[in-house]
Design an enzyme around this catalytic site. Sequence first.
Site, mmCIF file in Angstrom:
data_model
loop_
_atom_site.group_PDB
_atom_site.id
_atom_site.type_symbol
_atom_site.label_atom_id
_atom_site.label_comp_id
_atom_site.label_asym_id
_atom_site.label_seq_id
_atom_site.Cartn_x
_atom_site.Cartn_y
_atom_site.Cartn_z
ATOM 1 N N ASN A 60 14.779 1.441 16.201
ATOM 2 C CA ASN A 60 15.838 0.785 16.977
ATOM 3 C C ASN A 60 16.386 1.789 17.993
ATOM 4 O O ASN A 60 17.057 2.753 17.626
ATOM 5 C CB ASN A 60 16.939 0.322 16.007
ATOM 6 C CG ASN A 60 18.093 -0.385 16.703
ATOM 7 O OD1 ASN A 60 18.228 -0.315 17.925
ATOM 8 N ND2 ASN A 60 18.925 -1.046 15.918
ATOM 9 N N CYS B 262 23.716 -2.164 21.689
ATOM 10 C CA CYS B 262 22.331 -2.642 21.844
ATOM 11 C C CYS B 262 22.206 -3.722 22.905
ATOM 12 O O CYS B 262 21.105 -4.024 23.366
ATOM 13 C CB CYS B 262 21.811 -3.172 20.512
ATOM 14 S SG CYS B 262 21.947 -1.968 19.194
ATOM 15 N N HIS C 230 15.861 -7.462 21.601
ATOM 16 C CA HIS C 230 16.297 -6.179 21.065
ATOM 17 C C HIS C 230 15.552 -5.924 19.756
ATOM 18 O O HIS C 230 15.349 -6.835 18.959
ATOM 19 C CB HIS C 230 17.810 -6.186 20.818
ATOM 20 C CG HIS C 230 18.264 -4.987 20.042
ATOM 21 N ND1 HIS C 230 17.968 -3.705 20.447
ATOM 22 C CD2 HIS C 230 18.948 -4.872 18.869
ATOM 23 C CE1 HIS C 230 18.470 -2.854 19.575
ATOM 24 N NE2 HIS C 230 19.062 -3.535 18.603
HETATM 25 O O1 UT7 Z 1 20.802 -2.865 16.445
HETATM 26 C C1 UT7 Z 1 21.998 -3.441 16.032
HETATM 27 C C2 UT7 Z 1 21.782 -4.511 15.063
HETATM 28 N N1 UT7 Z 1 21.305 -3.980 13.816
HETATM 29 C C3 UT7 Z 1 20.734 -4.799 12.986
HETATM 30 O O2 UT7 Z 1 20.598 -5.953 13.281
HETATM 31 C C4 UT7 Z 1 20.324 -4.254 11.633
HETATM 32 C C5 UT7 Z 1 20.388 -5.364 10.628
HETATM 33 N N2 UT7 Z 1 20.143 -4.945 9.254
HETATM 34 C C6 UT7 Z 1 18.944 -4.571 8.778
HETATM 35 O O3 UT7 Z 1 17.999 -4.417 9.513
HETATM 36 C C7 UT7 Z 1 18.794 -4.439 7.281
HETATM 37 O O4 UT7 Z 1 19.953 -4.950 6.667
HETATM 38 C C8 UT7 Z 1 18.542 -2.993 6.788
HETATM 39 C C9 UT7 Z 1 17.129 -2.571 7.151
HETATM 40 C C10 UT7 Z 1 19.547 -2.065 7.397
HETATM 41 C C11 UT7 Z 1 18.664 -2.937 5.260
HETATM 42 O O5 UT7 Z 1 17.769 -3.861 4.656
HETATM 43 P P1 UT7 Z 1 18.305 -4.871 3.522
HETATM 44 O O6 UT7 Z 1 17.154 -5.622 3.072
HETATM 45 O O7 UT7 Z 1 19.444 -5.632 4.127
HETATM 46 O O8 UT7 Z 1 18.753 -3.875 2.406
HETATM 47 P P2 UT7 Z 1 20.187 -3.706 1.718
HETATM 48 O O9 UT7 Z 1 21.120 -3.044 2.648
HETATM 49 O O10 UT7 Z 1 20.600 -5.012 1.124
HETATM 50 O O11 UT7 Z 1 19.813 -2.716 0.550
HETATM 51 C C12 UT7 Z 1 18.907 -3.097 -0.484
HETATM 52 C C13 UT7 Z 1 18.676 -1.881 -1.357
HETATM 53 C C14 UT7 Z 1 19.957 -1.157 -1.754
HETATM 54 O O12 UT7 Z 1 19.804 -0.702 -3.086
HETATM 55 P P3 UT7 Z 1 20.542 -1.434 -4.285
HETATM 56 O O13 UT7 Z 1 22.010 -1.410 -3.949
HETATM 57 O O14 UT7 Z 1 19.985 -2.812 -4.315
HETATM 58 O O15 UT7 Z 1 20.178 -0.590 -5.457
HETATM 59 C C15 UT7 Z 1 19.988 0.040 -0.843
HETATM 60 O O16 UT7 Z 1 20.658 1.136 -1.408
HETATM 61 O O17 UT7 Z 1 17.877 -0.921 -0.631
HETATM 62 C C16 UT7 Z 1 18.506 0.351 -0.704
HETATM 63 N N3 UT7 Z 1 18.205 1.103 0.487
HETATM 64 C C17 UT7 Z 1 17.121 1.900 0.580
HETATM 65 N N4 UT7 Z 1 16.143 2.190 -0.280
HETATM 66 C C18 UT7 Z 1 15.194 3.029 0.139
HETATM 67 C C19 UT7 Z 1 18.890 1.124 1.653
HETATM 68 N N5 UT7 Z 1 18.266 1.946 2.505
HETATM 69 C C20 UT7 Z 1 17.187 2.440 1.882
HETATM 70 C C21 UT7 Z 1 16.155 3.309 2.249
HETATM 71 N N6 UT7 Z 1 15.171 3.580 1.351
HETATM 72 N N7 UT7 Z 1 16.094 3.876 3.457
#
Ligand code: UT7
Length: 324
Positions: A281, A112, A251
């Site tokens: 993204n 990125c 980004h």
């Molecule tokens: O471009 C390179 C750099 N990339 C980034 O900077 C990305 C950085 N990360 C993020 O943007 C976020 O961490 C995400 C959008 C990827 C995820 O959001 P989060 O708030 O950090 O969620 P999480 O990974 O902590 O997951 C929370 C919950 C989980 O469920 P449990 O374990 O709490 O039951 C996931 O399984 O959300 C669940 N989950 C979803 N639920 C519905 C993860 N993806 C999804 C989804 N739909 N698509």
Amino acid sequence: MKSQILGTGSYVPPKILTNTDLEKIVDTSDTWIVDRTGIHERRIAEPGEACSDLGIRASESALANAGIAAQDLDMILVATCTGDYPLPSTACLIQHRLGATRAAACDIAAACCGFVYALSIANAYIKAGYRYVLVVGAEVMSAITDWSDRNTCVLFGDGAGATVVGRSEGEAGILSLHLHADGRLADLICVPGGGSSRPASQTILDERLPYVKMRGNETFKIAVKTMEEAVREALAANELTINDIDCFVPHQANIRILKAVAERLKLPLEKTAINLDRFGNTSAASIPLALDEAVKTGKVQPGNLVLLAAFGSGLTWASGVLRW
Ligand code: UT7
């Protein structure tokens, strides 16, 4: 002597994939995606439409905008992690299709951050005597997306942005660029299969290894911290305060990252160029895509100070300050 961005261009494929479409593929919801990422929809390339196909359209548009002929280019740099082939480079494919016969050409792999890394190489070559360098950020992220993994498949999109870099004739120009990397965190965002470490095989495919894996939550926290640090470094190097910045072009990974960074810096969110709501993204394409839109919609005006900040796999992070 300074270098300057002389023209911008961009291209996204017409096919739109909405959050509602994704609800039919994986266990997710429009509400979750919008709340947790800010993404409403993303563009997806047609089957067989490759990185160079997107990149060439953005490049033609940037060359027209700059009023520069392809034959006058000295170098073409394509920032991408989704090139058409492992070899040859996508830059060589674009060089041929543009008819830029004089131009050297290679790809830059900094995920990125690739566009800002490539811009810094262009900047150095212009200062060393080259006249025109085409810098492209182009990605077909859909080609390395695991469409059965809800943690990642809702995040990415396809697109391309391009800039023509040349000598500055006046005040406008690239004032600073800062690049960083920390390979200790290489496994936070990676495509673990398909390279020389684990070459392509049926097993690699069955284990779904040629696709992006990300430890999202950890990445999120580091992204906010390093983007803030990158901006503070850029401001300090130019003896600027955040109030001097007219447009922030970051980004585009997650609206919550952009809001958190803006809040920490006390930068009004209205000064931030945002496209992730429509494009998701797009990795190395996100900054040149957002920059082109900001320029074409008048969000960036001649004389403005433009701040770039990127963060991505590697880990890599980078910043830039431009006088438009
Ligand atoms: O471009 C390179 C750099 N990339 C980034 O900077 C990305 C950085 N990360 C993020 O943007 C976020 O961490 C995400 C959008 C990827 C995820 O959001 P989060 O708030 O950090 O969620 P999480 O990974 O902590 O997951 C929370 C919950 C989980 O469920 P449990 O374990 O709490 O039951 C996931 O399984 O959300 C669940 N989950 C979803 N639920 C519905 C993860 N993806 C999804 C989804 N739909 N698509």
